[in-house]
Enzyme design. Structure first.
Site, PDB file in Angstrom:
ATOM      1  N   LYS A 131       0.848  -1.206   0.000  1.00  0.00           N
ATOM      2  CA  LYS A 131       0.000   0.000   0.000  1.00  0.00           C
ATOM      3  C   LYS A 131       0.881   1.253   0.000  1.00  0.00           C
ATOM      4  CE  LYS A 131      -0.233  -0.112   5.031  1.00  0.00           C
ATOM      5  NZ  LYS A 131      -0.940  -0.733   6.172  1.00  0.00           N
ATOM      6  N   ARG A 165     -10.105   0.452  15.191  1.00  0.00           N
ATOM      7  CA  ARG A 165     -10.015   1.311  14.015  1.00  0.00           C
ATOM      8  C   ARG A 165     -10.993   0.756  12.963  1.00  0.00           C
ATOM      9  NH1 ARG A 165      -4.197   1.657  11.047  1.00  0.00           N
ATOM     10  NH2 ARG A 165      -4.802  -0.479  10.546  1.00  0.00           N
ATOM     11  N   TYR A 211      18.418  28.978   8.651  1.00  0.00           N
ATOM     12  CA  TYR A 211      17.273  29.826   9.005  1.00  0.00           C
ATOM     13  C   TYR A 211      17.086  29.855  10.513  1.00  0.00           C
ATOM     14  CZ  TYR A 211      15.635  29.916   4.149  1.00  0.00           C
ATOM     15  OH  TYR A 211      15.500  30.108   2.801  1.00  0.00           O
ATOM     16  N   MET A 247      14.364  23.912   2.337  1.00  0.00           N
ATOM     17  CA  MET A 247      13.555  23.177   1.356  1.00  0.00           C
ATOM     18  C   MET A 247      14.415  22.283   0.460  1.00  0.00           C
ATOM     19  SD  MET A 247      10.917  24.693  -1.484  1.00  0.00           S
ATOM     20  CE  MET A 247       9.867  25.499  -0.291  1.00  0.00           C
TER      21      MET A 247
HETATM   22  C1  LIG Z   1      -0.199  -1.765   6.792  1.00  0.00           C
HETATM   23  C2  LIG Z   1      -0.790  -3.015   7.249  1.00  0.00           C
HETATM   24  C3  LIG Z   1      -0.003  -4.158   7.449  1.00  0.00           C
HETATM   25  C4  LIG Z   1       1.507  -4.141   7.380  1.00  0.00           C
HETATM   26  O1  LIG Z   1       1.992  -3.569   8.577  1.00  0.00           O
HETATM   27  P1  LIG Z   1       3.571  -3.477   8.890  1.00  0.00           P
HETATM   28  O2  LIG Z   1       3.636  -2.940  10.265  1.00  0.00           O
HETATM   29  O3  LIG Z   1       4.114  -2.504   7.889  1.00  0.00           O
HETATM   30  O4  LIG Z   1       4.122  -4.817   8.714  1.00  0.00           O
HETATM   31  C5  LIG Z   1      -0.645  -5.334   7.781  1.00  0.00           C
HETATM   32  N1  LIG Z   1      -1.986  -5.386   7.916  1.00  0.00           N
HETATM   33  C6  LIG Z   1      -2.770  -4.298   7.765  1.00  0.00           C
HETATM   34  C7  LIG Z   1      -4.229  -4.424   7.939  1.00  0.00           C
HETATM   35  C8  LIG Z   1      -2.207  -3.080   7.431  1.00  0.00           C
HETATM   36  O5  LIG Z   1      -2.980  -2.016   7.297  1.00  0.00           O
END
Ligand SMILES: *Cc1c(COP(=O)(O)O)cnc(C)c1O
Length: 363
Positions: free
Chosen positions: A35, A131, A260, A308
């Site tokens: 992802k 969540r 800065y 930047m």
């Molecule tokens: C992002 C995610 C993972 C992977 O998590 P890591 O900590 O990067 O290994 C696994 N399961 C779900 C549901 C996630 O959202």
């Protein structure tokens, strides 16, 4: 390419880390989580590199899944947030994309759907992350409802651990107990339903969390999520090297300030090197003075605020730093997790938030 700032992606390291994830749990199948553009590493390149080995790829949403289908990825895909609108379900069915169902509104979408091919559904149970997911006490009922839909094919149970990376085991133990209870309840009526629990931290640190399908993300990119008493980082190879070069060197007198806001002042006559990487390139502006930066493989320290396009480092104690010298902001010799510790964030965020501006080069 003229400006020397770039990220190099080590695809051999990626393969190594995937194989390590698989070895930890040889009887499981291993989902590569790609992802958010594979945590900033380039989802198509990562998925193509793992296409022959990965049992499945997980992404957040249909757009990310279609990007993979469009570059020829034919491995099974899973949408970790499922679908947002019912018309997406038709694409999922057509392109063989499995969906997480985490909420009653998604159950309702499926109830009224007729699909050419039934969908493979991963029912998410909220065991304590709070969540996504149906509550444990409702899980068996929702499972039974899904079983009856024509639109639903295979079912898998999934949950997500909130703190498997932490030393205190209490919360993870509780989550595992709640999940086991749901599994037992469902197995009484429907035996043999596969399960998926472990993210990277679960897979690395919680043998009890290894199940039919593990879902490692960050560890594939070579960063261990276990920050205290970590004995896993040594088995992983960071995939992203964030590199640039020194573009200016000067000597300043004791009492002169750098950058800065004059937030860093020389306590002695100091040699300051300017590096062509700033927050516009993905180096965090929250990095504090003192953050390590490698110059020619040696440790220097960030001096003053990150700009930047540039940052400044104190190279007084390193011999003969010159314009053109190689700089590693993070990578295989300077772990992104260590840098993150100076920036009030995690290695996850550092690699994932890299901007388009920074060219990605495959190794
Ligand atoms: C992002 C995610 C993972 C992977 O998590 P890591 O900590 O990067 O290994 C696994 N399961 C779900 C549901 C996630 O959202």
């Amino acid at each position: 390419m003229s400006r020397p700032t770039r990220i190099r992606i080590d695809l051999d390291a990626l393969q190594h880390n995937y194989q390590y994830a698989r070895q930890l749990s040889p009887d499981s199948r291993t989902i590569a989580v790609v992802k958010a553009d594979a945590y900033g590493h380039g989802a198509s390149d990562v998925a193509l590199a793992l296409a022959n080995s990965a049992d499945m790829f997980a992404v957040s949403c249909l757009e990310e899944a279609m990007d993979l289908r469009n570059v020829g990825i034919s491995n099974p895909l899973l949408l970790l947030e499922g679908c947002f609108h019912s018309d997406e379900l038709i694409h999922c069915s057509e392109f063989d994309i499995s969906v997480v169902i985490h909420h009653q509104h998604q159950v309702d979408m499926l109830a009224t759907m007729t699909l050419k091919r039934p969908l493979s559904v991963w029912l998410k149970v909220d065991t304590g992350m709070h969540r996504l997911g149906v509550m444990p006490e409702n899980a068996a009922e929702v499972f039974t409802a899904l079983k009856a839909f024509n639109s639903v094919g295979d079912l898998t149970l999934i949950t997500h651990l909130a703190s498997a990376d932490e030393a205190d085991p209490a919360h993870t133990q509780m989550q595992l107990e709640r999940f086991t209870a749901v599994q037992k309840q469902i197995a009484a009526q429907y035996p043999g339903v596969p399960a998926s629990i472990a993210n990277s931290a679960g897979l690395l640190a919680w043998p009890q969390a290894r199940s039919d399908w593990n879902r490692p993300g960050i560890m594939l990119y070579g960063l261990s999520p276990i920050l205290e008493n970590d004995d896993h980082q040594g088995h992983l190879i960071p995939v992203m090297q964030f590199e640039s070069e020194v573009i200016a060197v000067r000597t300043i007198a004791e009492g002169e300030s750098v950058g800065y806001g004059n937030t860093w002042t020389a306590q002695r006559e100091s040699v300051i090197a300017t590096v062509a990487a700033g927050y516009g390139d993905g180096y965090p502006r929250t990095a504090a003075s003192g953050t390590p930066v490698l110059v020619n493989g040696e440790r220097a320290r960030l001096s003053g605020r990150v700009s930047m396009d540039m940052l400044s480092i104190d190279v007084t104690d390193i011999e003969q730093v010159q314009v053109g010298d190689k700089v590693e902001l993070w990578g295989q010799r300077l772990n992104a997790n260590e840098v993150a510790g100076w920036c009030k964030t995690s290695g996850y965020e550092l690699v994932t938030r890299m901007p388009k501006r920074t060219p990605r080069v495959l190794d």
